[in-house]
Write an enzyme that holds these catalytic residues in place. Structure first.
Site, short mmCIF file in Angstrom:
data_model
loop_
_atom_site.label_atom_id
_atom_site.label_comp_id
_atom_site.label_asym_id
_atom_site.label_seq_id
_atom_site.Cartn_x
_atom_site.Cartn_y
_atom_site.Cartn_z
N VAL A 22 9.69 20.52 -55.79
CA VAL A 22 9.16 19.87 -54.59
C VAL A 22 7.68 19.56 -54.76
O VAL A 22 7.22 18.46 -54.47
CB VAL A 22 9.39 20.74 -53.34
CG1 VAL A 22 8.72 20.12 -52.13
CG2 VAL A 22 10.88 20.92 -53.09
N GLY A 23 6.90 20.55 -55.20
CA GLY A 23 5.47 20.32 -55.36
C GLY A 23 4.74 21.58 -55.78
O GLY A 23 5.34 22.64 -55.94
N LYS A 24 3.42 21.46 -55.95
CA LYS A 24 2.59 22.58 -56.38
C LYS A 24 1.60 22.95 -55.30
O LYS A 24 1.15 22.10 -54.53
CB LYS A 24 1.84 22.25 -57.67
CG LYS A 24 2.73 22.19 -58.91
CD LYS A 24 1.90 22.04 -60.16
CE LYS A 24 2.79 22.07 -61.40
NZ LYS A 24 2.00 21.96 -62.65
N GLY A 25 1.23 24.23 -55.26
CA GLY A 25 0.23 24.73 -54.34
C GLY A 25 -0.73 25.63 -55.08
O GLY A 25 -0.68 25.75 -56.31
N PHE A 27 -0.86 28.82 -55.26
CA PHE A 27 -0.28 30.01 -55.87
C PHE A 27 0.77 29.68 -56.92
O PHE A 27 1.19 30.54 -57.67
CB PHE A 27 0.38 30.87 -54.78
CG PHE A 27 -0.61 31.66 -53.98
CD1 PHE A 27 -0.96 32.94 -54.37
CD2 PHE A 27 -1.20 31.13 -52.86
CE1 PHE A 27 -1.87 33.67 -53.64
CE2 PHE A 27 -2.11 31.86 -52.12
CZ PHE A 27 -2.45 33.13 -52.52
N GLY A 28 1.26 28.46 -56.96
CA GLY A 28 2.30 28.12 -57.92
C GLY A 28 3.07 26.90 -57.49
O GLY A 28 2.50 25.94 -56.95
N VAL A 30 6.66 25.01 -55.63
CA VAL A 30 7.67 25.12 -54.58
C VAL A 30 8.91 24.34 -55.01
O VAL A 30 8.81 23.21 -55.48
CB VAL A 30 7.15 24.59 -53.23
CG1 VAL A 30 8.22 24.69 -52.16
CG2 VAL A 30 5.91 25.36 -52.80
N LYS A 45 8.97 29.46 -52.97
CA LYS A 45 7.59 29.38 -53.47
C LYS A 45 7.45 30.38 -54.61
O LYS A 45 7.50 31.60 -54.40
CB LYS A 45 6.58 29.68 -52.36
CG LYS A 45 5.13 29.62 -52.83
CD LYS A 45 4.17 30.08 -51.75
CE LYS A 45 3.99 29.04 -50.68
NZ LYS A 45 2.88 29.39 -49.75
N ASP A 142 -6.24 28.02 -41.83
CA ASP A 142 -6.02 26.90 -42.75
C ASP A 142 -5.12 25.86 -42.08
O ASP A 142 -4.23 25.30 -42.71
CB ASP A 142 -5.39 27.40 -44.05
CG ASP A 142 -5.56 26.40 -45.19
OD1 ASP A 142 -6.40 25.49 -45.06
OD2 ASP A 142 -4.85 26.51 -46.20
#
Length: 440
Positions: A22-25, A27-28, A30, A45, A142
């Site tokens: 799905v994507g990156k954040g 922490f790592g 998803v 996640k 946030d």
């Protein structure tokens, strides 16, 4: 892991299938995956393989916070993931999957703000989630468009709360962390002081900027770097209100929320007094607004229902014309020889709301599985709403009943109102008598 209650059990890799990135954040990464036993999709996640101990602790703290404030307006946590990713043991959080991304992706894909009824619902749902969060003695710290996730029906839920301070403490100062995305653009003026300790007024300020984003469809200070925002916001600079209705109650609320004095900012309980009134006013127009947005986001759905949109008054609009968009369906004339209804759109299709269509599909599940024969024709009309893997599995089933069961379990059960409404329209086209006999 001890932060989670005994009710939250580990989820092993053997329980999940059909992984999709799905994507990156921070922490790592998803992923979306299907839980084999539960039968629905989840979000996972996954921690990066190079995370430090503070980051790992923060991830599990997030899971614990999410469990503590589980409610309709906050993302659900289902458990801790323990399994292999590309052959390596990894950990993460298994959460509710939100099929329509975030408010940030919604505004980007629309190229402007959503219709006013949807704006009012998003504003109210975020305020409800934040009020609940604060009632549990937790701050978000946030709050921004990418952390407000959207379900298939475009209902909003809060995500990624309680991480801002932890992330900053693990970095070399907080400038590096602030520059990830544009979190710093949602910070209140007092928070640019290095000795500042977050208070509830922090979230109220962020909510005001978030309201501006939803209301205008824009990013605040799009060309400004951190240093300029840190300089200008404390001396009173705020997002431009030139293109907004200065008398709108939502605009008045956002201005109160981003007041330079934290003591003047409303609590979320006070915000609810405004957002609930606005939502109640626009509530009748929400189903039509959601349907309009979903058809624009999904080209297959949009093309399929083009004639429906024209009949009920949804014209194509440019992003610049969203502010003046009237999302209420137009009154339609009674069909006549001189003014015929298009062949593919029945009178029932015109007058029946997407929500009622979805309810019909849910309520008549057992009957439809028994009697529908044109399953593949209906499935093909759904287009990209049916995953290619699901399509192949449905096609391979030997009987219509088995095909319908699979279509329900893999597409309709997890699909939102738009998917079920599209199914209803295809059903009405291929089995009009059956729909009529079942009360449609």
């Amino acid at each position: 892991m001890a932060l989670l209650s005994h009710k939250t059990k580990p989820v092993g890799g053997e329980n999940l299938e059909n992984w999709e990135f799905v994507g990156k954040g921070g922490f790592g990464s998803v992923y979306k995956a299907r839980h084999k036993d539960w039968g629905f999709d989840v979000a996972v996640k996954i921690l990066r393989d190079d995370v430090s101990l503070p980051e790992e602790s923060a991830l599990f703290a997030e899971a614990g916070h999410m469990e503590k404030v589980s409610c309709e307006y906050v993302l659900r946590v289902y458990g801790i993931y323990q399994g292999l990713i590309q052959g390596l043991p990894r950990q993460g959080i298994v959460m509710e999957f939100m099929g329509k991304g975030s408010v940030q992706s919604l505004l980007r894909d629309l190229g402007g703000p959503p219709p006013q009824p949807l704006v009012s619902r998003l504003a109210h749902q975020v305020a409800l989630g934040m009020n609940f969060l604060h009632s549990r003695k937790l701050l978000h710290c946030d709050l921004k468009p990418s952390n407000v996730l959207l379900s298939d029906d475009l209902n909003a839920k809060l995500a990624d709360f309680g991480l801002c301070r932890v992330s900053a403490s693990a970095s070399d100062g907080n400038r590096e962390t602030e520059l990830i995305g544009y979190t710093f653009k949602f910070k209140p003026p007092e928070a640019f002081d290095t000795s500042y300790e977050p208070r509830r007024a922090f979230d109220s300020y962020s909510y005001g900027i978030l309201l501006w984003c939803i209301f205008t469809g824009k990013e605040p200070y799009p060309a400004a770097e951190y240093s300029l925002v840190a300089l200008k916001v404390p001396i009173g600079d705020r997002p431009c209100l030139k293109d907004t209705d200065q008398k709108a109650e939502l605009v008045d609320l956002m201005k109160k929320c981003w007041d330079g004095d934290p003591s003047n900012r409303p609590t979320f309980k006070e915000c609810l007094g405004v957002t609930e009134k606005l939502f109640s006013m626009h509530r009748p127009g929400v189903p039509a607004a959601v349907y309009q947005v979903l058809t624009k986001l999904d080209p297959a759905t949009s093309n399929q229902h083009q004639s429906i949109n024209e009949v009920v008054g949804f014209s194509s609009q440019t992003p610049e014309s969203h502010d003046s968009m009237d999302c209420r369906p137009m009154k339609t004339k009674s069909p006549s020889v001189q003014d015929p209804v298009p062949d593919e759109v029945s009178v029932y299709t015109i007058t029946m709301s997407p929500e009622k269509k979805a309810k019909f599909v849910d309520d008549k599940r057992a009957d439809l599985i028994q009697v529908i024969s044109e399953v593949m024709a209906i499935t093909e009309e759904l287009g990209d709403m049916v995953h290619s893997e699901t399509y192949a599995l449905i096609k391979a089933k030997p009987t219509s009943m088995e095909k319908m069961r699979l279509l329900y379990s893999r597409t309709l059960r997890s699909g939102g109102i738009a998917v079920k409404a599209a199914f209803f329209d295809a059903l009405k086209k291929h089995h009009p008598k059956t729909v009529e006999q079942l009360g449609g």
